[in-house]
Design a protein around this motif. Structure first.
Motif, PDB file in Angstrom:
ATOM      1  N   GLY A   1      12.943  -0.231   7.159  1.00 36.09           N
ATOM      2  CA  GLY A   1      13.428  -0.730   5.717  1.00 36.09           C
ATOM      3  C   GLY A   1      12.712  -0.698   4.727  1.00 36.09           C
ATOM      4  N   LYS A   2      11.327  -0.206   4.872  1.00 35.63           N
ATOM      5  CA  LYS A   2      10.029  -0.462   4.088  1.00 35.63           C
ATOM      6  C   LYS A   2       9.649   0.952   3.470  1.00 35.63           C
ATOM      7  N   GLY A   3      10.139   2.071   4.396  1.00 37.74           N
ATOM      8  CA  GLY A   3       9.697   3.613   3.970  1.00 37.74           C
ATOM      9  C   GLY A   3       8.299   3.726   4.420  1.00 37.74           C
ATOM     10  N   HIS A   4       7.764   5.083   4.117  1.00 36.59           N
ATOM     11  CA  HIS A   4       6.755   5.792   4.387  1.00 36.59           C
ATOM     12  C   HIS A   4       5.590   4.820   3.847  1.00 36.59           C
TER      13      HIS A   4
ATOM     14  N   PRO B   1      12.814  -6.329   4.122  1.00 36.79           N
ATOM     15  CA  PRO B   1      13.245  -4.998   4.698  1.00 36.79           C
ATOM     16  C   PRO B   1      14.597  -4.818   4.487  1.00 36.79           C
ATOM     17  N   HIS B   2      15.332  -6.078   4.948  1.00 38.42           N
ATOM     18  CA  HIS B   2      16.921  -5.693   5.093  1.00 38.42           C
ATOM     19  C   HIS B   2      17.499  -5.720   3.748  1.00 38.42           C
ATOM     20  N   VAL B   3      17.063  -6.532   2.768  1.00 40.42           N
ATOM     21  CA  VAL B   3      17.604  -6.334   1.361  1.00 40.42           C
ATOM     22  C   VAL B   3      17.321  -4.904   0.872  1.00 40.42           C
ATOM     23  N   LEU B   4      15.975  -4.304   0.957  1.00 38.24           N
ATOM     24  CA  LEU B   4      15.922  -2.809   0.687  1.00 38.24           C
ATOM     25  C   LEU B   4      16.835  -2.045   1.452  1.00 38.24           C
ATOM     26  N   TRP B   5      16.957  -2.302   2.713  1.00 37.98           N
ATOM     27  CA  TRP B   5      18.016  -1.345   3.455  1.00 37.98           C
ATOM     28  C   TRP B   5      19.442  -1.458   3.008  1.00 37.98           C
ATOM     29  N   LYS B   6      19.796  -2.753   2.533  1.00 37.69           N
ATOM     30  CA  LYS B   6      21.001  -2.504   1.986  1.00 37.69           C
ATOM     31  C   LYS B   6      21.312  -1.904   0.727  1.00 37.69           C
ATOM     32  N   GLU B   7      20.367  -1.985  -0.239  1.00 38.60           N
ATOM     33  CA  GLU B   7      20.386  -1.790  -1.597  1.00 38.60           C
ATOM     34  C   GLU B   7      20.402   0.012  -1.472  1.00 38.60           C
TER      35      GLU B   7
ATOM     36  N   ASN C   1       0.850  -1.243   0.005  1.00 37.52           N
ATOM     37  CA  ASN C   1      -0.018   0.097   0.182  1.00 37.52           C
ATOM     38  C   ASN C   1       0.877   1.212   0.108  1.00 37.52           C
ATOM     39  N   GLN C   2       1.852   1.264  -0.756  1.00 36.46           N
ATOM     40  CA  GLN C   2       2.817   2.535  -0.868  1.00 36.46           C
ATOM     41  C   GLN C   2       2.884   2.881  -2.257  1.00 36.46           C
ATOM     42  N   LEU C   3       2.789   4.498  -2.626  1.00 41.57           N
ATOM     43  CA  LEU C   3       2.717   4.954  -3.793  1.00 41.57           C
ATOM     44  C   LEU C   3       3.876   4.584  -4.705  1.00 41.57           C
ATOM     45  N   ILE C   4       3.708   4.110  -5.784  1.00 36.67           N
ATOM     46  CA  ILE C   4       4.579   3.961  -6.811  1.00 36.67           C
ATOM     47  C   ILE C   4       4.159   4.393  -8.119  1.00 36.67           C
ATOM     48  N   GLY C   5       4.877   4.243  -9.283  1.00 37.88           N
ATOM     49  CA  GLY C   5       4.472   4.304 -10.694  1.00 37.88           C
ATOM     50  C   GLY C   5       5.209   5.794 -10.981  1.00 37.88           C
ATOM     51  N   SER C   6       4.855   5.997 -12.608  1.00 38.84           N
ATOM     52  CA  SER C   6       5.357   7.303 -13.017  1.00 38.84           C
ATOM     53  C   SER C   6       4.893   8.502 -12.603  1.00 38.84           C
ATOM     54  N   ASN C   7       3.750   8.500 -12.092  1.00 39.83           N
ATOM     55  CA  ASN C   7       2.979   9.565 -11.667  1.00 39.83           C
ATOM     56  C   ASN C   7       3.223   9.749  -9.984  1.00 39.83           C
TER      57      ASN C   7
END
Length: 723
Positions: A275-278, A215-221, A50-56
């Protein structure tokens, strides 16, 4: 703030890395305004968390910043302030006009939380640019008014904002935060990209079928620089997370601390996932909410449940000890004949007082002793030196039975009300024997009463100008001249369905009448007879009163039954409440085992009036209160009533300041008078200070004698006693 670092034509402008400041205009997102006027809207996407993604996504984030600057004053210090409610609604409405977003609570919450971050960033940007120098210290001179942002900020707001930021407390907090953020241990290196769009980018590049990354994969990247190198300390945390993820289940990860928090050795914060963001919460990540700390009410409920378990264990332990003692006693006397008829007691059924000798010699209850030849107790012979006793009134709520009832597993006297138990001979005293203070005087008194049928306690003898209980004298004369003078004689009184919601028959024994004549504690038979008197003399034929007042049977709902059969008690109360079509007041004389009190229940308004003549609190009767509250909630559910959320668990209990008794006998008489006065006033709402017409500190003996006179007159008029 990110929204103040972007160009109106390029929402993805790179961060400023030059030493020379770039001159640019303010961001107002004119392109979105023009498209909105043309009825052009933008699509946005959401990931599995449920996080905002995409080109807009970046365009929406920038537009949110513009709307925040337009509608939220910079002087607003708390985003949760209720005064910002209308402004937040305007922001949400404007976003819905330009972006295709579902108008749901979860989407609105996400957008407004993002708006709150933009507002904090906007205030931080103004502080850093206008109130601090190049070394990041607050300037001493008055900063100039930012004319560039005049469309967002008035001069009055600017003056107030500067004053807020120059407050010494704020400066201390600012310095602490600046120190903490100046040298992060593991620096984030992805700029404005954010965790959600970083995850989207990785999944697109790897063409993975996965919808989410750990989460730990995103945190590292997020900590990999432009050259693609990974610092050793970052790699060490990642490797530790990989090791932990193999030994810790998802449930443990959710219930305690996440793998990443464990590896970093930092606390977990509620409502977020490291590690997952807002926007990513334990609910969206784990598909069920992370366990939260219990409320004070939940802690108290758990504590009460544990206390109840401890009490039950103590009772079980005491029961088994008593049963073991009982078994040894029965074994010792198994070869002896059972004494079923004692010369010390009159044959038949007699009212008696029950005593215990341990730990102190004391009166614990009242009942009836059954001195009948060959009498059995639960199909078994009575133990040597014991008689069969039925328990009517309990005076010591903590008293134990001399011999536990093995059939019903009852160990407490209060749980044996209405049942038969074995009682030691030397601890049973016939009521007449107590008054005469000896068996010799008892025989003399029995003989004298054969000569004088109107024998009454001394306090009843009429004096000149004093009240004369004529109906009581007449009824006692009738009783002594009829078959009711025989021990064990009874009379039956039919109770119509309209009285208690079901048809039944009430049993009145000689001992019940003796309780009235001698002004002793009353049993349920007398209370129910008075209710029948109220119904016949006040409510029958009077539609207003009969539709307004109802009664609850004390035989179906009392202390013993609430403990043994709570479900049947609740079903009866709910069924009784469902019979009402308008506002009714249900009068329920409640017997706690050794005391009568009155509950007046308005189930539609969910109000319970508590009338206790010994000035006790309803918290002293937790089983009774829980039954009433549960029954009202079930009644609410069955009639599909809509109750405000704030009141869903708040049933109103009102302690009425009613007259108080001055002894341990009058409670039953007080309850009868309470019911009479409530019906006589014809009011569903009982004033907290009681009715002005009947307000007093204590009822006089004359006021109670009037109730007894009404009862005795009713017995005579109904021809319940005839010669």
């Amino acid at each position: 703030m990110a929204s103040d670092q972007e160009n109106s034509q390029d929402a993805n402008a790179p961060d400023d890395t030059s030493e020379k400041e770039i001159t640019r205009g303010i961001t107002i997102m004119k392109s979105i305004i023009r498209d909105r006027d043309k009825a052009v809207t933008y699509n946005v996407n959401w990931n599995a968390d449920n996080q905002l993604i995409g080109s807009n996504a970046a365009k929406l984030a920038s537009y949110i910043g513009t709307l925040v600057r337009m509608h939220i004053p910079i002087t607003a210090t708390r985003w949760s302030n209720k005064e910002l409610g209308s402004a937040k609604d305007k922001i949400w409405t404007e976003i819905l006009r330009s972006f295709n977003i579902e108008d749901t609570t979860i989407r609105k919450k996400y957008i407004l939380q993002l708006a709150g971050k933009r507002h904090r960033g906007w205030r931080t940007f103004l502080t850093n640019k206008y109130l601090k120098d190049k070394e990041n210290f607050f300037v001493e001179y008055d900063p100039e008014y930012p004319v560039k942002y005049a469309i967002f900020i008035t001069e009055e707001e600017w003056v107030a904002f500067v004053a807020q930021r120059r407050d010494e407390n704020f400066k201390k907090v600012s310095a602490t935060n600046r120190e903490r953020a100046s040298n992060p241990t593991y620096a984030y290196k992805k700029g404005r990209l954010g965790y959600a769009r970083l995850e989207e980018k990785i999944l697109d590049e790897t063409k993975s079928d996965a919808t989410s990354l750990p989460p730990h994969v995103l945190w590292k990247e997020a900590r990999v620089g432009k050259d693609g190198t990974v610092r050793d300390d970052v790699q060490h945390i990642y490797d530790e997370c990989e090791t932990l993820s193999q030994s810790i289940s998802t449930a443990e990860d959710q219930e305690n601390r996440s793998v990443l928090s464990r590896a970093l050795n930092v606390p977990e914060y509620p409502g977020r996932v490291r590690g997952k963001g807002h926007g990513c919460t334990p609910t969206s990540l784990y598909k069920n909410p992370r366990r939260r700390n219990p409320s004070n009410q939940e802690v108290m409920e758990t504590l009460q449940a544990l206390q109840a378990q401890v009490l039950q264990l103590q009772k079980d332990n005491e029961r088994y000890r008593c049963m073991e003692k009982c078994s040894s006693q029965l074994k010792e006397t198994s070869e002896k004949a059972s004494i079923n008829c004692q010369n010390k007691f009159p044959e038949g059924i007699s009212s008696c007082q029950l005593y215990l000798s341990s730990p102190t010699y004391r009166l614990v209850g009242k009942g009836k002793v059954h001195n009948t030849s060959g009498d059995l107790l639960h199909h078994r012979s009575l133990p040597d030196g014991h008689l069969k006793v039925s328990v009517d009134v309990v005076l010591d709520k903590d008293a134990l039975l001399p011999i536990p009832d093995i059939v019903s597993e009852t160990t407490l006297l209060r749980d044996a009300i209405g049942s038969f138990v074995a009682w030691p001979l030397d601890l049973i005293f016939i009521d007449d024997e107590v008054f005469a203070q000896g068996s010799q005087q008892l025989s003399q008194k029995i003989g004298s009463r054969q000569k004088n049928k109107r024998d009454l306690p001394v306090t009843y003898l009429p004096k000149k100008g004093a009240f004369v209980p004529r109906y009581q004298i007449s009824l006692e004369t009738l009783v002594d001249s009829s078959d009711m003078a025989t021990a064990g004689a009874i009379r039956l009184l039919d109770m119509e369905e309209d009285i208690f919601g079901y048809s039944c028959t009430e049993t009145i024994g000689k001992e019940d009448l003796e309780h009235i004549f001698r002004h002793q504690e009353l049993g349920v038979g007398v209370i129910h007879t008075y209710i029948r008197f109220l119904y016949d003399n006040f409510m029958r034929g009077n539609d207003q009163l009969s539709n307004r007042f109802r009664f609850v049977s004390s035989s179906l709902v009392n202390k013993a039954l609430i403990c043994r059969e709570p479900d049947s008690c609740r079903e009866y109360l709910v069924k009784r409440f469902m019979a009402s079509s308008t506002n009714n007041l249900y009068l329920w004389p409640y017997n706690s085992g050794c005391h009568w009190l009155l509950l007046a229940i308005d189930p539609l308004k969910e109000v319970v009036y508590f009338l206790n003549s010994i000035d006790g609190e309803w918290t002293n009767y937790p089983d009774m209160k829980q039954l009433v509250d549960t029954s009202i909630k079930v009644f609410r559910s069955q009639r599909q009533a809509r109750v405000p959320r704030t009141k869903s668990s708040n049933i109103t209990w009102i302690k009425v300041q009613c007259p108080l008794q001055r002894n341990g006998i009058d409670c039953g008489y007080f309850v009868m008078r309470f019911m009479r006065e409530i019906i006589n006033m014809n009011q569903i709402e009982i004033p907290i200070t009681y009715f002005d017409e009947y307000k007093c500190a204590h009822y006089t003996r004359l006021q109670l004698e009037q109730i007894k006179e009404e009862l005795c007159q009713y017995f005579i008029e109904k021809r319940l006693i005839s010669i």
